[in-house]
Design an enzyme around this catalytic site. Structure first.
Site, PDB file in Angstrom:
ATOM      1  N   THR A 211     -64.644 -30.957  20.080  1.00 39.39           N
ATOM      2  CA  THR A 211     -63.635 -30.046  20.625  1.00 39.39           C
ATOM      3  C   THR A 211     -63.833 -29.721  22.103  1.00 39.39           C
ATOM      4  O   THR A 211     -63.040 -28.988  22.687  1.00 39.39           O
ATOM      5  CB  THR A 211     -63.609 -28.725  19.815  1.00 39.39           C
ATOM      6  OG1 THR A 211     -64.900 -28.103  19.882  1.00 39.39           O
ATOM      7  CG2 THR A 211     -63.247 -28.976  18.368  1.00 39.39           C
ATOM      8  N   GLY A 212     -64.870 -30.263  22.716  1.00 39.22           N
ATOM      9  CA  GLY A 212     -65.063 -30.085  24.155  1.00 39.22           C
ATOM     10  C   GLY A 212     -64.044 -30.908  24.933  1.00 39.22           C
ATOM     11  O   GLY A 212     -63.325 -31.731  24.360  1.00 39.22           O
ATOM     12  N   SER A 213     -63.991 -30.712  26.242  1.00 37.25           N
ATOM     13  CA  SER A 213     -62.967 -31.390  27.039  1.00 37.25           C
ATOM     14  C   SER A 213     -63.120 -32.910  27.022  1.00 37.25           C
ATOM     15  O   SER A 213     -62.152 -33.645  26.800  1.00 37.25           O
ATOM     16  CB  SER A 213     -62.982 -30.865  28.483  1.00 37.25           C
ATOM     17  OG  SER A 213     -64.259 -31.060  29.082  1.00 37.25           O
TER      18      SER A 213
ATOM     19  N   LYS B 237     -67.265 -24.329  14.248  1.00 38.84           N
ATOM     20  CA  LYS B 237     -65.827 -24.588  14.085  1.00 38.84           C
ATOM     21  C   LYS B 237     -65.521 -25.371  12.814  1.00 38.84           C
ATOM     22  O   LYS B 237     -64.403 -25.868  12.631  1.00 38.84           O
ATOM     23  CB  LYS B 237     -65.266 -25.314  15.308  1.00 38.84           C
ATOM     24  CG  LYS B 237     -65.306 -24.469  16.580  1.00 38.84           C
ATOM     25  CD  LYS B 237     -64.566 -25.119  17.729  1.00 38.84           C
ATOM     26  CE  LYS B 237     -64.579 -24.218  18.972  1.00 38.84           C
ATOM     27  NZ  LYS B 237     -63.851 -24.833  20.106  1.00 38.84           N
TER      28      LYS B 237
ATOM     29  N   ILE C 286     -72.714 -41.392  24.888  1.00 37.46           N
ATOM     30  CA  ILE C 286     -72.047 -41.544  26.180  1.00 37.46           C
ATOM     31  C   ILE C 286     -72.695 -40.656  27.249  1.00 37.46           C
ATOM     32  O   ILE C 286     -72.708 -41.005  28.432  1.00 37.46           O
ATOM     33  CB  ILE C 286     -70.553 -41.172  26.043  1.00 37.46           C
ATOM     34  CG1 ILE C 286     -69.884 -41.973  24.915  1.00 37.46           C
ATOM     35  CG2 ILE C 286     -69.827 -41.387  27.374  1.00 37.46           C
ATOM     36  CD1 ILE C 286     -69.928 -43.474  25.086  1.00 37.46           C
TER      37      ILE C 286
ATOM     38  N   GLU D  23     -74.522 -38.713  30.044  1.00 39.59           N
ATOM     39  CA  GLU D  23     -75.349 -39.141  31.175  1.00 39.59           C
ATOM     40  C   GLU D  23     -76.244 -37.980  31.608  1.00 39.59           C
ATOM     41  O   GLU D  23     -75.868 -36.819  31.497  1.00 39.59           O
ATOM     42  CB  GLU D  23     -74.449 -39.552  32.339  1.00 39.59           C
ATOM     43  CG  GLU D  23     -75.165 -40.028  33.571  1.00 39.59           C
ATOM     44  CD  GLU D  23     -74.209 -40.454  34.674  1.00 39.59           C
ATOM     45  OE1 GLU D  23     -74.702 -40.842  35.755  1.00 39.59           O
ATOM     46  OE2 GLU D  23     -72.973 -40.397  34.460  1.00 39.59           O
TER      47      GLU D  23
ATOM     48  N   TYR E 239     -65.713 -54.148  31.820  1.00 40.20           N
ATOM     49  CA  TYR E 239     -64.253 -54.248  31.828  1.00 40.20           C
ATOM     50  C   TYR E 239     -63.806 -55.468  32.640  1.00 40.20           C
ATOM     51  O   TYR E 239     -62.881 -56.180  32.250  1.00 40.20           O
ATOM     52  CB  TYR E 239     -63.618 -52.990  32.412  1.00 40.20           C
ATOM     53  CG  TYR E 239     -64.262 -51.689  32.002  1.00 40.20           C
ATOM     54  CD1 TYR E 239     -64.887 -51.549  30.747  1.00 40.20           C
ATOM     55  CD2 TYR E 239     -64.273 -50.587  32.842  1.00 40.20           C
ATOM     56  CE1 TYR E 239     -65.489 -50.357  30.367  1.00 40.20           C
ATOM     57  CE2 TYR E 239     -64.866 -49.387  32.466  1.00 40.20           C
ATOM     58  CZ  TYR E 239     -65.483 -49.287  31.236  1.00 40.20           C
ATOM     59  OH  TYR E 239     -66.091 -48.108  30.863  1.00 40.20           O
TER      60      TYR E 239
ATOM     61  N   GLU F   9     -78.734 -56.254  35.791  1.00 40.20           N
ATOM     62  CA  GLU F   9     -78.829 -55.787  37.167  1.00 40.20           C
ATOM     63  C   GLU F   9     -80.292 -55.789  37.593  1.00 40.20           C
ATOM     64  O   GLU F   9     -81.194 -55.978  36.774  1.00 40.20           O
ATOM     65  CB  GLU F   9     -78.234 -54.385  37.313  1.00 40.20           C
ATOM     66  CG  GLU F   9     -78.895 -53.340  36.453  1.00 40.20           C
ATOM     67  CD  GLU F   9     -78.181 -51.994  36.504  1.00 40.20           C
ATOM     68  OE1 GLU F   9     -78.836 -50.995  36.177  1.00 40.20           O
ATOM     69  OE2 GLU F   9     -76.991 -51.945  36.851  1.00 40.20           O
TER      70      GLU F   9
ATOM     71  N   HIS G 275     -77.356 -47.365  38.719  1.00 40.21           N
ATOM     72  CA  HIS G 275     -77.951 -46.735  37.554  1.00 40.21           C
ATOM     73  C   HIS G 275     -79.367 -46.245  37.836  1.00 40.21           C
ATOM     74  O   HIS G 275     -80.071 -46.770  38.691  1.00 40.21           O
ATOM     75  CB  HIS G 275     -78.014 -47.722  36.380  1.00 40.21           C
ATOM     76  CG  HIS G 275     -76.672 -48.025  35.807  1.00 40.21           C
ATOM     77  ND1 HIS G 275     -76.255 -49.311  35.526  1.00 40.21           N
ATOM     78  CD2 HIS G 275     -75.636 -47.233  35.463  1.00 40.21           C
ATOM     79  CE1 HIS G 275     -75.047 -49.284  35.026  1.00 40.21           C
ATOM     80  NE2 HIS G 275     -74.638 -48.036  34.985  1.00 40.21           N
TER      81      HIS G 275
END
Length: 293
Positions: free
Chosen positions: A17-19, A43, A96, A98, A159, A209, A248
């Protein structure tokens, strides 16, 4: 077939429910990803994005049969979220977030090493099996279904490579963004192994890399495996000066052994088809797959 995630996965979002969790969960659901709910302590019992919210991962596993989690929890709490997911029986944990403190990641990695789970990340774009499950922040429209596996430390190069492969009339089986932090759950070697051993992946792209030994370790495994499945490789950061952090947190060149040139040499000696520019990835993949067929 695919690796890690597919249309049969049962995925929850920690930090639902966070942004950030809300934004990316909505994109995942629109893509058709099998999201069965999310976790936000306090929640539980409510709904969000028309999906159930649970107080704990254990609740989500018990009530929704969740087996995969994607974590959008703030850095200070992310390691606890990883451990909670592993302890609850989640099989694939994609982080995800960071900026997780090193000491927290050491604790989390020690905790999960005896658990029956696989951690992807942190600081990664996620995992996508095109047209089945997008468990991450990648732009789904770039990826089309096919037989080229993709492993990368870089989100944007993931991508770019996928777009090039698709423009050659090919597609992606599964793309795995392993993450750019110094401490990650799944190494390049482990991700490459998953795809090399996947019967429906005919070619693998490995994007690495400068800094560290992840790519040489993967190249050594590939050579020793005796696999005839072609691997196309690229190393980013060739022009970076020695000793400087570039991109990175893990991309620090410590000496002659972890420069781009050294890695490319090891990869070539291991039978990997190395390209000098990311712009060459798609054409090289098409070339080696044409030879194989």
């Amino acid at each position: 077939m695919s690796v890690l995630v597919n249309k049969d996965s049962k995925i929850i979002v920690q930090g639902f429910t966070g942004s950030e969790g809300s934004f990316h969960a909505e994109q995942m659901i629109k893509y058709g990803t099998p999201v069965v709910g999310g976790v936000t302590p306090g929640k539980g019992g409510t709904t969000h994005l028309d999906k159930p919210v649970f107080n704990t991962v254990e609740d989500a596993v018990r009530k929704a049969k969740a087996d995969t989690s994607i974590i959008f929890v703030p850095p200070a709490f992310a390691a606890d979220a990883i451990m909670e997911a592993a302890d609850a029986g989640i099989k694939v944990i994609i982080t995800i977030t960071e900026g997780i403190p090193i000491k927290d990641m050491i604790k989390a990695l020690n905790f999960i090493k005896n658990k029956d789970c696989r951690l992807i990340g942190p600081n990664c774009p996620g995992v996508i099996t095109p047209e089945e499950a997008k468990v991450g922040i990648m732009p789904g429209f770039v990826f089309k279904k096919g037989k080229v596996g993709l492993v990368s430390k870089s989100g944007t190069l993931t991508y770019e490579a996928a777009d090039q492969v698709v423009k050659q009339g090919l597609g992606i089986s599964t793309a795995i963004g392993i993450g750019g932090d110094p401490l990650i759950g799944t190494s390049t070697k482990e991700a490459i192994q998953l795809l090399v051993e996947d019967k429906d992946t005919d070619c693998v792209v490995m994007i690495g890399e400068i800094g560290g030994q992840l790519e040489p370790e993967a190249a050594k495994w590939y050579k020793e495996s005796g696999s005839k499945k072609p691997v196309v490789g690229f190393i980013a950061g060739e022009t970076a000066p020695a000793g400087r952090t570039m991109g990175h947190a893990g991309a620090i060149v410590g000496g002659s052994d972890d420069t781009a040139q050294a890695k490319k040499s090891i990869m070539k000696d291991s039978g990997i088809h190395v390209v000098d520019s990311p712009a060459e990835i798609g054409k090289k993949v098409a070339e080696v797959m044409a030879v194989e067929s």
